[in-house]
Design a protein around this motif. Structure first.
Motif, PDB file in Angstrom:
ATOM      1  N   LYS A 124     -15.728  -9.300 -31.540  1.00  9.20           N
ATOM      2  CA  LYS A 124     -17.030  -9.467 -32.201  1.00  9.20           C
ATOM      3  C   LYS A 124     -17.580  -8.123 -32.661  1.00  9.20           C
ATOM      4  O   LYS A 124     -18.028  -7.977 -33.807  1.00  9.20           O
ATOM      5  CB  LYS A 124     -18.004 -10.142 -31.239  1.00  9.20           C
ATOM      6  CG  LYS A 124     -19.423 -10.281 -31.782  1.00  9.20           C
ATOM      7  CD  LYS A 124     -20.321 -10.944 -30.770  1.00  9.20           C
ATOM      8  CE  LYS A 124     -21.759 -11.039 -31.284  1.00  9.20           C
ATOM      9  NZ  LYS A 124     -22.347  -9.689 -31.500  1.00  9.20           N
ATOM     10  N   ASN A 125     -17.552  -7.132 -31.778  1.00  7.34           N
ATOM     11  CA  ASN A 125     -18.067  -5.815 -32.146  1.00  7.34           C
ATOM     12  C   ASN A 125     -17.185  -5.130 -33.190  1.00  7.34           C
ATOM     13  O   ASN A 125     -17.679  -4.370 -34.031  1.00  7.34           O
ATOM     14  CB  ASN A 125     -18.173  -4.932 -30.907  1.00  7.34           C
ATOM     15  CG  ASN A 125     -19.287  -5.374 -29.977  1.00  7.34           C
ATOM     16  OD1 ASN A 125     -20.200  -6.092 -30.383  1.00  7.34           O
ATOM     17  ND2 ASN A 125     -19.217  -4.956 -28.726  1.00  7.34           N
ATOM     18  N   SER A 128     -18.152  -6.519 -36.414  1.00  8.47           N
ATOM     19  CA  SER A 128     -19.495  -6.030 -36.733  1.00  8.47           C
ATOM     20  C   SER A 128     -19.426  -4.632 -37.337  1.00  8.47           C
ATOM     21  O   SER A 128     -20.131  -4.320 -38.310  1.00  8.47           O
ATOM     22  CB  SER A 128     -20.368  -6.018 -35.474  1.00  8.47           C
ATOM     23  OG  SER A 128     -20.597  -7.325 -34.997  1.00  8.47           O
ATOM     24  N   SER A 131     -18.147  -4.952 -40.862  1.00  7.81           N
ATOM     25  CA  SER A 131     -19.205  -5.449 -41.748  1.00  7.81           C
ATOM     26  C   SER A 131     -20.219  -4.356 -42.059  1.00  7.81           C
ATOM     27  O   SER A 131     -20.659  -4.208 -43.210  1.00  7.81           O
ATOM     28  CB  SER A 131     -19.905  -6.650 -41.104  1.00  7.81           C
ATOM     29  OG  SER A 131     -18.997  -7.704 -40.856  1.00  7.81           O
ATOM     30  N   ILE A 183     -26.685  -3.954 -37.941  1.00  9.33           N
ATOM     31  CA  ILE A 183     -25.416  -4.474 -37.423  1.00  9.33           C
ATOM     32  C   ILE A 183     -24.679  -3.409 -36.619  1.00  9.33           C
ATOM     33  O   ILE A 183     -24.129  -3.684 -35.545  1.00  9.33           O
ATOM     34  CB  ILE A 183     -24.543  -4.982 -38.585  1.00  9.33           C
ATOM     35  CG1 ILE A 183     -25.220  -6.179 -39.258  1.00  9.33           C
ATOM     36  CG2 ILE A 183     -23.161  -5.373 -38.090  1.00  9.33           C
ATOM     37  CD1 ILE A 183     -24.485  -6.691 -40.470  1.00  9.33           C
TER      38      ILE A 183
END
Length: 253
Positions: A124-125, A128, A131, A183
């Motif tokens: 997930k990180n 992130s 992104s 983010i």
């Protein structure tokens, strides 16, 4: 078409906004390029042993048990190896493995407990960070375009609809820049110089935005006033819609 030569205020505001936008572009580019968004130090907080930004991480390998190398090894997040059991998390002496990505250099494992993706990062990180990196690049591109159109708006002849491009691009640049910071903040505890420069760049673009907006609004108002004055008739024609009544009145006299 709108001529800036007849409105010195629009010229001054457009030029000022463009210069501020150019400074914003410089600060954001330098800030993104520097690997000092996150800075990790040793226990005594005297030596920098790890760095990271939106694109890469750096660490100082141990040359012996107690000696830290003065040279940092850096690697892009694109080189990280991802799998469903790469991320190691220890809670109450219980080790669990979850999806994540790890640094391909095994000597970076000594930094696995750092609060930054120096050795490992969850999936997930990791995405992130990817992104946030993309959003930062988009923000820089829109800052560049807003600066170019800001200069054009203040200097040369442009169609009235094109004067709104600079403030629109500037607003998009600010939005994407803020999103990148938000983010990235969920992954990195950023306190370094690179982060500070990027923030300064976004703030400068926020200052340029109202200036470019005022130029666009002022030029649009001037153009509307110009067309209104051109459409007004210079002389009022006499109304001869009732000639019969006028003849009847004359004959009776």
């Amino acid at each position: 078409m709108v001529s800036r030569n007849h409105d010195s205020v629009s010229f001054a505001l457009g030029l000022t906004g463009s210069i501020i936008g150019f400074l914003s572009l410089v600060f954001t580019c330098i800030g993104v390029a520097l690997p000092t968004w996150y800075i990790g130090t040793n226990a005594n907080q005297t030596i920098i042993v790890a760095k990271a930004n939106l694109f890469s991480s750096c660490y100082a390998p141990y040359t012996s048990q107690e000696v830290i190398s003065s040279t940092l090894n850096c690697g892009s997040f694109n080189s990280y190896l991802c799998s469903t059991t790469s991320y190691q998390n220890s809670v109450l002496n219980i080790t669990a493995y979850s999806p994540g990505c790890t640094n391909p250099n095994s000597d970076a494992s000594i930094y696995s407990d750092f609060d930054a993706p120096i050795y490992q990062v969850s999936t997930k990180n990791f995405y992130s960070l990817r992104s946030a990196a993309i959003l930062s690049i988009i923000s820089i591109l829109f800052t560049l375009f807003s600066t170019i159109f800001g200069f054009l708006t203040g200097i040369i002849l442009l169609n009235i609809y094109l004067v709104f491009i600079a403030p629109i691009f500037a607003s998009v640049a600010v939005i994407f820049g803020i999103c990148a910071l938000v983010i990235a903040g969920s992954v990195l505890n950023y306190t370094g110089v690179g982060f500070a420069l990027f923030v300064v760049g976004i703030l400068l673009e926020s200052v340029a935005l109202p200036l470019l907006s005022m130029v666009a609004g002022r030029l649009n108002s001037i153009e509307i006033t110009k067309h209104t004055n051109e459409d007004e008739p210079m002389f009022i024609e006499r109304d001869d819609s009732f000639p019969d009544i006028q003849r009847e009145y004359t004959s009776r006299i």
